[in-house]
Structure formats: structure tokens, C-alpha cells
Design a protein around this motif. Structure first.
Motif, PDB file in Angstrom:
ATOM      1  N   PHE A  49       2.229   0.696   5.301  1.00  0.00           N
ATOM      2  CA  PHE A  49       0.978   0.126   4.809  1.00  0.00           C
ATOM      3  C   PHE A  49       0.920   0.086   3.295  1.00  0.00           C
ATOM      4  O   PHE A  49       1.451   0.956   2.616  1.00  0.00           O
ATOM      5  N   PHE A  50       0.205  -0.922   2.808  1.00  0.00           N
ATOM      6  CA  PHE A  50      -0.036  -1.067   1.375  1.00  0.00           C
ATOM      7  C   PHE A  50      -1.259  -0.223   1.008  1.00  0.00           C
ATOM      8  O   PHE A  50      -1.905   0.352   1.869  1.00  0.00           O
ATOM      9  N   GLY A  51      -1.575  -0.199  -0.272  1.00  0.00           N
ATOM     10  CA  GLY A  51      -2.742   0.538  -0.724  1.00  0.00           C
ATOM     11  C   GLY A  51      -2.319   1.756  -1.523  1.00  0.00           C
ATOM     12  O   GLY A  51      -1.233   1.774  -2.107  1.00  0.00           O
ATOM     13  N   ALA A  57      -1.106   5.028   2.191  1.00  0.00           N
ATOM     14  CA  ALA A  57      -0.126   3.966   1.955  1.00  0.00           C
ATOM     15  C   ALA A  57       1.287   4.530   2.104  1.00  0.00           C
ATOM     16  O   ALA A  57       1.510   5.726   1.914  1.00  0.00           O
ATOM     17  N   LYS A  58       2.199   3.651   2.418  1.00  0.00           N
ATOM     18  CA  LYS A  58       3.625   3.854   2.663  1.00  0.00           C
ATOM     19  C   LYS A  58       3.905   4.551   3.991  1.00  0.00           C
ATOM     20  O   LYS A  58       5.036   4.603   4.444  1.00  0.00           O
TER      21      LYS A  58
ATOM     22  N   PRO B  37      -3.182  -4.762  -4.105  1.00  0.00           N
ATOM     23  CA  PRO B  37      -3.642  -3.400  -4.388  1.00  0.00           C
ATOM     24  C   PRO B  37      -2.759  -2.383  -3.679  1.00  0.00           C
ATOM     25  O   PRO B  37      -2.926  -2.139  -2.483  1.00  0.00           O
ATOM     26  N   CYS B  38      -1.819  -1.816  -4.400  1.00  0.00           N
ATOM     27  CA  CYS B  38      -0.768  -1.010  -3.777  1.00  0.00           C
ATOM     28  C   CYS B  38      -0.049  -0.221  -4.858  1.00  0.00           C
ATOM     29  O   CYS B  38       0.228  -0.763  -5.922  1.00  0.00           O
ATOM     30  N   ALA B  76       9.965   3.848  -0.575  1.00  0.00           N
ATOM     31  CA  ALA B  76       8.505   3.919  -0.519  1.00  0.00           C
ATOM     32  C   ALA B  76       7.846   2.545  -0.429  1.00  0.00           C
ATOM     33  O   ALA B  76       6.808   2.406   0.217  1.00  0.00           O
ATOM     34  N   PRO B  78       6.132  -0.564   0.539  1.00  0.00           N
ATOM     35  CA  PRO B  78       5.786  -1.146   1.833  1.00  0.00           C
ATOM     36  C   PRO B  78       6.243  -2.601   1.966  1.00  0.00           C
ATOM     37  O   PRO B  78       6.379  -3.104   3.075  1.00  0.00           O
TER      38      PRO B  78
END
Lengths: 363, 159
Positions: A49-51, A57-58, B37-38, B76, B78
Motif C-alpha cells: 500500500f501507498f501512503g 504503507a508498504k 501521497p506516499c 519498500a 509500493p
């Protein structure tokens, strides 16, 4: 009749995060999901996952589901009811739940509606042939039950779901025949598109499905070229042989329960359909009803989690037992939401929210 | 165009590579062209070599002096959009993310693919690292230096 302080309907990322806020507070909570496990769509998501770290996230989606479920499992004030369908919600704050062939009635002081979304479909000739799936069905078969839907699939839709499911199909050893997209630009994150391009997956941009072909099951799909304003260009068709077609053309909020409570709602295209008007506590025009996640506007799971936390804080405040860190947490979650929406993808959501606030039903 | 095809232009790709002298040591190539946004790339870096404007919402950039080419960010990310590149004796050594089963084995020769999915070169598998916390394998491959800017991923030779 069974009485609870708060009933959360929907155990996906939004409902689980609402429950997390309510855990260990002085309120009785019932968390209901129609599925036989918590996690909602997260359990089907095998991609990272992003964010930010605040939204895990990750981690992969199913791992995030595990993290969120662990945080609320075994909490003495939270009862979890699975395989239960909320079939009605009434103005005297009673819900009717269908479980194990029985109807059960519950009454609560606050409801948090976190029912998520349903998939949109696509109208074309023969779209009921076996072999034509929604993206959610493909993900459920592959990633929940470990069943390969077919050995080849043509994808419709280049939003994040279409791109991600295509990649997951490749990981499962399924041949992806291509991705059909009506718009001239790829809808989802370009990094997802690049992952598919570098594996040689073709994109059919500005095409839509004209018809499905086959006698007893899908054998081929005819696609047709579109103009910039989505008009079909006669004669410019291609026939792609495929045993399966996966439709990933967007989601609409599952807001029927909110409709039954006659809360103020508005149709906002940018948010995916009919959505409730909410205040900064994710409270609807009915002060006892809160909404969070895709039911209040289609976004990513990361935003749904933040909205779930906010709705949880809102419910506690409404019950006059505010969370000890209410102000601080509320500010944090709103800041995080703003940050998640600060991109070209978030612009659409922000525009939708603006329309919602400025609409005729706004209060 | 990236938004229409999913393939970045040559100029976009080149903008992400440090100069060839810098690449004598391994450096992360952050092929992130779109502000999402990441931030796991930045937070995973043990050397604070990746900076994102506004903390999360901008496009990441590399402080090449600080980057050791460890590959933490490769695992890491995504979006699987980070590789590590290094130039050694007319060869390019890449660390790439790989998420298909079965993983490659050290010593095997695979196809090298470009960003369009076309076979461009041979890729010699030098190392396959699977960490405890991620199912994304970090695969080290050796290719001809000529394909430094074109190489994107690997594909098993079909039997």
C-alpha cells in the motif's frame, strides 16, 4: 431487543479503525459485517500500500487487515458479529439483522455506517456470458480462495483496481491479454501502469467493449475505438480472443442504509455517486448517524482508515464520553486526510467535497 | 507519454540517473514521476538519502552522496519504481524488485526487458535476497553497460 451504545456496520478499513478508537472506552460496541471475516476488501489486496506509516504503507493489504483486526480483537467492550446482514435501519434507531436464518433487533445511541462500495458494471451485448467477471470477484477467487478464474483475462479499466488486479493475475500465472481504457489517459497510478508495461502488457487506450462473443461461454471480445468525447468510431473495432473479461470501471458508495434514515445526501460524481453530507466529525444530518470510508465518497483505504478514526471520535463525543485525546487526535487525522488528498488524485475528491458542502442539502 | 502509455520518455528516465562517475558506486534510481501521497522510500532509508517535499506529497529526490545503494528503498517502494544501479567494468549491476514465483536463482541467465516489455539483453542473476519482512525479492543482475538507461526488469527464458 439488544441495546448497544455504538453499532458499526461494516468491518473494512473504515469500520475497523472506528472500532479501534472505541476500544477501551466506556461504551458498548457491536461491529457487524456480512462477510465471515473482518477486513473488507483489504483481505484481497496482495500489493503493497501507498501512503505513510500512519496508514501502514508498504505493508500488503491483507497484512494491514491483520494489523487492524488484532487491534480490536479481544476487547471486552467490542462484540463482533460476522455473517450478518443489516437489512433495515429505522428512525427509532433500531436495526434489523439477518443472521443464521433469524432476524435480530438491535438498538443503539449511535451508528457508524462503513458499508463501503459496490462495483459499477458496463452495458454491452452479451455481458452476461460466463467468463465475464467484476474485478472484486476475480480478486476473491484468486486471493481469498486460491482459485484461478481462467488462464487468460482481458481487463477493462485502467484505474488502480484494473491495474492492480492485472498485476495480481500475472502473479497468479494468468495471461493478461491487455487493458481496455475508454479515456485517453491511464486512470490509476502510473507506477502501477509501468509495472505492467515493462512486462509487455498492451494498453488499448480510447477503446470500450462493444460486445462479448461466445456460445456457452466467453470466447472473444470486440472492442471499439472512441473519440475524445467517448463516441464510438464505427468500423474501428478489434477482436481479442479471451476466455475471461474482467470489468474494473469504478465503484459506487453503498449508501442505501443512509437513505433509509433520510439523512441529507447528494449525488456527487467526483465521489462516486450518492453520498451523505458530513460535518468534521463525519456526522450526518442525523446526529446519531456517522459515515466513513467509501460509503461517504470513493477513495483509497488509507483515507477510509482516517475517516474511520474520525467517525469513532465523533460517536464518542456524541455520547458525551469524548475520547481523552479528542482534540489532538481529531486534528491529526484531519491533517493526515488533507495530506493524503494533496495530489492530482486527491483533487477530484476535494472538488467533490466542495460540491457536497455547497450543495442544496448542505447544512 | 507516461500518462497515455505507462512508459516514461527517455528524458524523464535520464533525469533520474546520477552521472556515470557517481554510478561507480551503487546508487538508487528513483523512477517516481508522479506525486502520490506516499513516503516508504524515505522512511525506509537508513541514511536519510531520500527527501520528499512536504514530507509525503512531493516526488522523492536522492541525495546521492548519502546513498550507499543498500536497496532498502527498492524493497519498500509500493510502486516497485526504484532500482539500484552501478557501473563496473563495462557492465551495469542492477538491484531490482521482483514479485513473481518462482524467484530466479543465482547464476541463471534471464532476459532483460526494457520499459516497453521488449527483450533487449541477457541478464545474469548474481544474487536473490528475500527478507523476512517482505515478499518482494531484491534481485541483483548484471547486464551490458549499453543498456544502463533502457533496462527495466527481467523475464525467465521460455523453454
Amino acid at each position: 431487543m439488544i441495546y448497544k451504545d455504538v453499532i458499526i456496520i461494516g468491518g473494512g478499513p473504515a469500520g475497523l479503525c472506528a472500532a479501534k478508537i472505541l476500544a477501551d472506552q466506556d461504551v458498548s460496541v457491536l461491529l457487524i459485517d456480512r462477510d465471515h471475516h473482518l477486513g473488507g476488501q483489504l483481505v484481497k489486496q496482495t500489493h503493497k500500500f501507498f501512503g505513510s506509516e500512519k496508514q501502514y504503507a508498504k505493508n500488503r493489504g491483507f497484512e494491514i487487515a491483520d494489523i487492524l483486526i488484532k487491534q480490536i480483537a479481544d476487547k471486552p467492550n467490542i462484540e463482533i458479529m460476522l455473517g450478518a446482514f443489516v437489512v433495515g435501519i429505522y428512525k427509532d434507531h433500531v436495526i434489523n439483522v439477518f443472521k443464521d436464518n433469524r432476524y435480530l433487533k438491535f438498538k443503539a445511541k449511535a451508528f457508524i455506517i462503513a458499508t463501503g462500495a459496490s462495483e459499477k458494471s458496463l452495458a454491452f451485448e452479451n455481458n452476461d456470458l460466463p467468463g465475464i467477471y467484476g474485478a472484486g470477484a476475480i480478486q476473491t477467487l484468486m486471493n481469498v480462495y486460491g482459485i484461478m478464474p481462467e488462464d487468460e483475462v482481458l481487463m477493462v479499466g485502467s484505474g488502480n483496481i484494473g491495474l492492480i488486479v492485472s498485476y495480481q493475475l500475472l502473479q497468479a500465472g494468468v495471461k493478461v491479454k491487455g487493458i481496455v481504457e475508454a479515456a485517453s489517459n491511464i486512470g490509476g497510478y502510473k507506477v502501477h501502469a509501468s509495472k505492467l508495461k515493462r512486462l509487455g502488457i498492451p494498453f488499448y487506450m480510447q477503446y470500450t467493449v462493444k460486445r462479448a462473443m461466445g456460445t456457452t461461454a466467453l470466447e472473444a471480445v470486440e472492442i471499439i475505438k472512441l473519440t475524445d468525447d467517448f463516441q464510438e468510431i464505427e468500423g474501428q473495432t478489434k477482436i481479442i480472443n479471451t476466455k475471461a473479461l474482467c470489468i474494473a470501471v469504478g465503484l459506487s458508495p453503498l449508501s442505501q442504509l443512509l437513505g433509509m434514515m433520510e439523512v441529507n445526501m447528494k449525488y456527487v460524481k467526483e465521489l462516486g455517486g450518492l453520498v451523505p453530507v458530513l460535518n468534521t466529525l463525519n456526522q450526518t444530518s442525523n446526529p446519531n448517524i456517522f459515515a466513513c470510508g467509501d460509503v461517504s465518497g470513493i477513495e483509497e483505504a488509507s483515507s477510509a482508515m482516517m475517516e474511520g478514526y474520525i467517525a469513532g471520535l465523533g460517536a464518542l463525543k456524541h455520547l458525551e464520553v469524548p475520547h481523552p485525546r479528542h482534540d489532538e487526535l481529531l486534528a491529526n487525522y484531519h491533517q493526515e486526510l488533507a495530506s493524503l488528498r494533496h495530489s492530482s488524485y486527491g483533487e477530484k475528491t476535494l472538488l467533490g467535497l466542495k460540491k457536497l458542502e455547497g450543495g442544496p442539502y448542505a447544512n | 507519454m507516461l500518462t497515455k502509455t505507462g512508459v516514461p520518455t527517455k528524458e524523464m528516465v535520464l533525469s533520474k540517473f546520477p552521472n556515470r562517475d557517481t554510478l561507480k558506486k551503487p546508487k538508487a534510481i528513483l523512477e517516481c514521476y508522479e506525486a502520490i501521497p506516499c513516503n516508504p522510500c524515505a522512511t525506509s532509508c537508513p541514511f536519510d538519502a531520500i527527501v520528499i517535499e512536504d514530507g509525503m506529497t512531493g516526488i522523492p529526490s536522492l541525495i546521492a552522496d548519502r546513498c550507499t545503494g543498500c536497496g532498502q528503498c527498492v524493497i519498500a517502494c509500493p510502486g516497485l519504481s526504484i532500482t539500484v544501479a552501478q557501473l563496473i567494468d563495462k557492465k551495469a549491476l542492477f538491484k531490482i524488485p521482483y514479485e513473481f514465483s518462482p524467484y530466479p536463482k543465482t547464476g541463471e541467465i534471464w532476459h532483460g526487458l526494457n520499459r516497453n516489455g521488449e527483450v533487449i539483453c541477457d541478464a545474469q542473476i548474481k544474487q536473490v535476497l528475500v527478507t523476512k519482512n517482505s515478499k518482494t525479492a531484491l534481485v541483483t543482475v548484471l547486464i551490458d553497460e549499453a543498456y544502463l538507461y533502457d533496462f527495466a526488469t527481467i523475464k525467465r527464458y521460455e523453454r
